[in-house]
Design an enzyme around this catalytic site. Sequence first.
Site, PDB file in Angstrom:
ATOM      1  N   HIS A   1       0.812  -1.220   0.000  1.00  0.00           N
ATOM      2  CA  HIS A   1       0.000   0.000   0.000  1.00  0.00           C
ATOM      3  C   HIS A   1       0.845   1.269   0.000  1.00  0.00           C
ATOM      4  O   HIS A   1       0.315   2.359   0.229  1.00  0.00           O
ATOM      5  CB  HIS A   1      -0.965   0.026   1.189  1.00  0.00           C
ATOM      6  CG  HIS A   1      -1.829  -1.190   1.288  1.00  0.00           C
ATOM      7  ND1 HIS A   1      -2.750  -1.532   0.329  1.00  0.00           N
ATOM      8  CD2 HIS A   1      -1.899  -2.156   2.234  1.00  0.00           C
ATOM      9  CE1 HIS A   1      -3.363  -2.651   0.684  1.00  0.00           C
ATOM     10  NE2 HIS A   1      -2.870  -3.050   1.819  1.00  0.00           N
TER      11      HIS A   1
ATOM     12  N   GLU B   1      -7.707  11.731  -4.456  1.00  0.00           N
ATOM     13  CA  GLU B   1      -7.292  10.396  -4.871  1.00  0.00           C
ATOM     14  C   GLU B   1      -8.513   9.547  -5.216  1.00  0.00           C
ATOM     15  O   GLU B   1      -9.513   9.549  -4.508  1.00  0.00           O
ATOM     16  CB  GLU B   1      -6.466   9.728  -3.774  1.00  0.00           C
ATOM     17  CG  GLU B   1      -5.246  10.543  -3.376  1.00  0.00           C
ATOM     18  CD  GLU B   1      -4.203   9.724  -2.643  1.00  0.00           C
ATOM     19  OE1 GLU B   1      -4.476   8.549  -2.337  1.00  0.00           O
ATOM     20  OE2 GLU B   1      -3.116  10.262  -2.384  1.00  0.00           O
TER      21      GLU B   1
ATOM     22  N   GLU C   1      -9.837   9.416  -1.039  1.00  0.00           N
ATOM     23  CA  GLU C   1      -9.547  10.360   0.020  1.00  0.00           C
ATOM     24  C   GLU C   1      -8.966  11.619  -0.605  1.00  0.00           C
ATOM     25  O   GLU C   1      -8.627  11.645  -1.789  1.00  0.00           O
ATOM     26  CB  GLU C   1      -8.544   9.775   1.023  1.00  0.00           C
ATOM     27  CG  GLU C   1      -7.193   9.440   0.413  1.00  0.00           C
ATOM     28  CD  GLU C   1      -6.243   8.777   1.398  1.00  0.00           C
ATOM     29  OE1 GLU C   1      -6.562   8.762   2.598  1.00  0.00           O
ATOM     30  OE2 GLU C   1      -5.193   8.286   0.970  1.00  0.00           O
TER      31      GLU C   1
ATOM     32  N   ASN D   1      -5.845  14.249   0.156  1.00  0.00           N
ATOM     33  CA  ASN D   1      -4.670  14.608   0.943  1.00  0.00           C
ATOM     34  C   ASN D   1      -4.552  16.125   0.943  1.00  0.00           C
ATOM     35  O   ASN D   1      -4.292  16.741  -0.094  1.00  0.00           O
ATOM     36  CB  ASN D   1      -3.408  13.968   0.367  1.00  0.00           C
ATOM     37  CG  ASN D   1      -3.389  12.475   0.610  1.00  0.00           C
ATOM     38  OD1 ASN D   1      -3.427  12.021   1.746  1.00  0.00           O
ATOM     39  ND2 ASN D   1      -3.356  11.699  -0.455  1.00  0.00           N
TER      40      ASN D   1
ATOM     41  N   ARG E   1      -2.522  18.451   1.551  1.00  0.00           N
ATOM     42  CA  ARG E   1      -1.117  18.841   1.671  1.00  0.00           C
ATOM     43  C   ARG E   1      -0.437  18.632   0.330  1.00  0.00           C
ATOM     44  O   ARG E   1      -1.052  18.153  -0.619  1.00  0.00           O
ATOM     45  CB  ARG E   1      -0.426  17.975   2.726  1.00  0.00           C
ATOM     46  CG  ARG E   1      -0.613  16.472   2.455  1.00  0.00           C
ATOM     47  CD  ARG E   1       0.193  15.599   3.373  1.00  0.00           C
ATOM     48  NE  ARG E   1      -0.168  14.200   3.307  1.00  0.00           N
ATOM     49  CZ  ARG E   1       0.220  13.343   2.395  1.00  0.00           C
ATOM     50  NH1 ARG E   1       0.993  13.757   1.398  1.00  0.00           N
ATOM     51  NH2 ARG E   1      -0.147  12.073   2.430  1.00  0.00           N
TER      52      ARG E   1
END
Length: 667
Positions: A235, A275, A301, A303, A305
């Site tokens: 992962h 994502e 999800e 992110n 950042r």
Amino acid sequence: MIRRLLIANRGEIAVRIARTARVRGVETVAVYSDADADALHVRVCDRAVRLGPAAAAESYLSVARVLAAAAGTGADAIHPGYGFLSENAGFAEAVIAAGLTWIGPPPTAIRTMGAKDAAKRAMEAAGVPVVPGYHGEDQDPSLLAAEAGRIGYPVLIKAAAGGGGKGMRRVDRPEEFTEALARAQSEAAASFGDDQVLVEKFVQNPRHIEVQVFGDSHGRVIHLFERDCSAQRRHQKVIEEAPAPGLTPAFRTALTEAALRAAAAVGYVGAGTVEFVADGAAIVAQGAEPDTPPGGFYFLEMNTRLQVEHPVTEAITGLDLVALQLDVAEGAALPAQETVTRTGHAIEARLYAEDPARGFLPQTGRVAPLALPQDLPGVRVDAGLAEGDAVGSAYDPMIGKIIAHGTDRAQALDRLVAALAATDLGGLRGNTGFLGRLLDHAPFREGAIHTGMIAAAGEALTAEPMPGPVDLALAGAALTGLLSTAGPLTHWRAWGPATTPVTLRQGDAEYPVALCRTGRDLIAETPQGQTTLEIVAIDGTRIAIREGGMIRRLHLHRVAQSVTLAEGAQRLTLTLEDPAAVAAQESSGDQILAPLPGLVRHVSVAPGQRVVAGAVVAVIEAMKMEHSLRTPRDGTVAEVLVGEGSQVSEGALIVALEAETPAERTS
């Protein structure tokens, strides 16, 4: 205007942020733990402040200490990089409350997208497709197991907070769910301070495709195209590229528009990545029939950042994403979407201190030598280490990244392969050989990638190549001193040339070799036959040999009783067999040892307990990942030598089994 920027991070990303700050004339402040006192990011910044001990909770994760460092140095802005506090809404709020400029999105966006369950609900409301699953707050194990059954196996258990594969477990059968849930919750708690999980349907042959988005304080949200990050192990991303191969224009448009809806739904400002998991078969089908309505992708999800893989986006767009972050933080408007264009193809490979042949086990040690390809056309290197720096067990073992850009995917691939061949990493085991094999793997070359590709290929990618006669001769000579400068009578005896017998080991394979050095010639009797080499030149770790009429150049790196041979992008390591050590190992075959230094998170056996082969006896956390230690055979636990919470060194005895009787060994 930002005048003094504190970088609340370490390693490669801190060095990279400092590079852009320097170009803009912005002073930089580094922060460091005791483990990083002499680190590269400390050396490249204008100022540096000690935060505390090596433990991240007492240094890089301490909001109070980071803010004190900013106050003490007069910093007027904080960039969190990625990892650590970068997606901590409380930290963002504290930075803003302190009157500092926060280089990141609004805390509300971080909080919404940081909780995967809340993020999924927000995306459903915004019309962004999501993976079927359970995202509720009730974490009763029996309920979660029931939800997994309702969704249908295989399923993924994922940490509700955080990402990067931490707290994630694939479960294929109901009987595996309970143990996988416990491990996922434990890892999530250790990595993010929150053991809450969600359960989702596992998409078969999935592709991991993400869209780089940016928002500004004037209400504009744009995308900077997509990246494919499907080449993963455990992962964790290994290879990233932009644009994603094989997408139709309609699919790309649908994907980027969904990402923009996702960002707009939370009032996003700054750099972020949305994502998606995409059905690989759907992408192929749409490529074959372009008129098919695009679909088959789901929100994973966001992110909130900068991402590790942002350099491939910079390569195809020509934009500096860190500079854009600083512009947005200073109130500037983003460029219009239609002005953002892409050129060519870019691929990034992550260099790790790890042993792919042993399950990508993280490695520790000092990196020497370290030569990275700085001057090849179309190649960029972002590194967090310099030669002589150490990789410890406290943090992620990434050494750096190599990024190649070309006019098309084929040229970018070829340039990256050449860059890996020019990379010289010594002192510990790295993944350069694995990366070279992956880039030449036929499915990858053809763009037929999915997140399970590396696992499916197995030892074809992870195992080192078998040594040939030349490898055995050079490794044996290096480990026995026969490569030292030799005159015409060196290594001779009165009755003729001296022969040195050695046994070399690669994994479980043994290779008996008889070596003879006469002047510049090295003669070796190996299991594959006799070979004769001429030692043409030796320059540090670099050696030139002549075999027949061909000259070859290799790098040899010796660490203790092992030597690594590097030729091009390929690497293999051979170890000198010590008969005494073999006897000791055979006599202690009932011992389960720590494969690396770390913290004992869990002990699951007790003295007198019967265990079966493959049973987990303990879990060690190191470099932000959990590693399960398993029994090599059926047996009875004789001793447990560690307790939960104890720190252990590599090779420490964790659990001892009762010795087998001769009858048990032959049964």
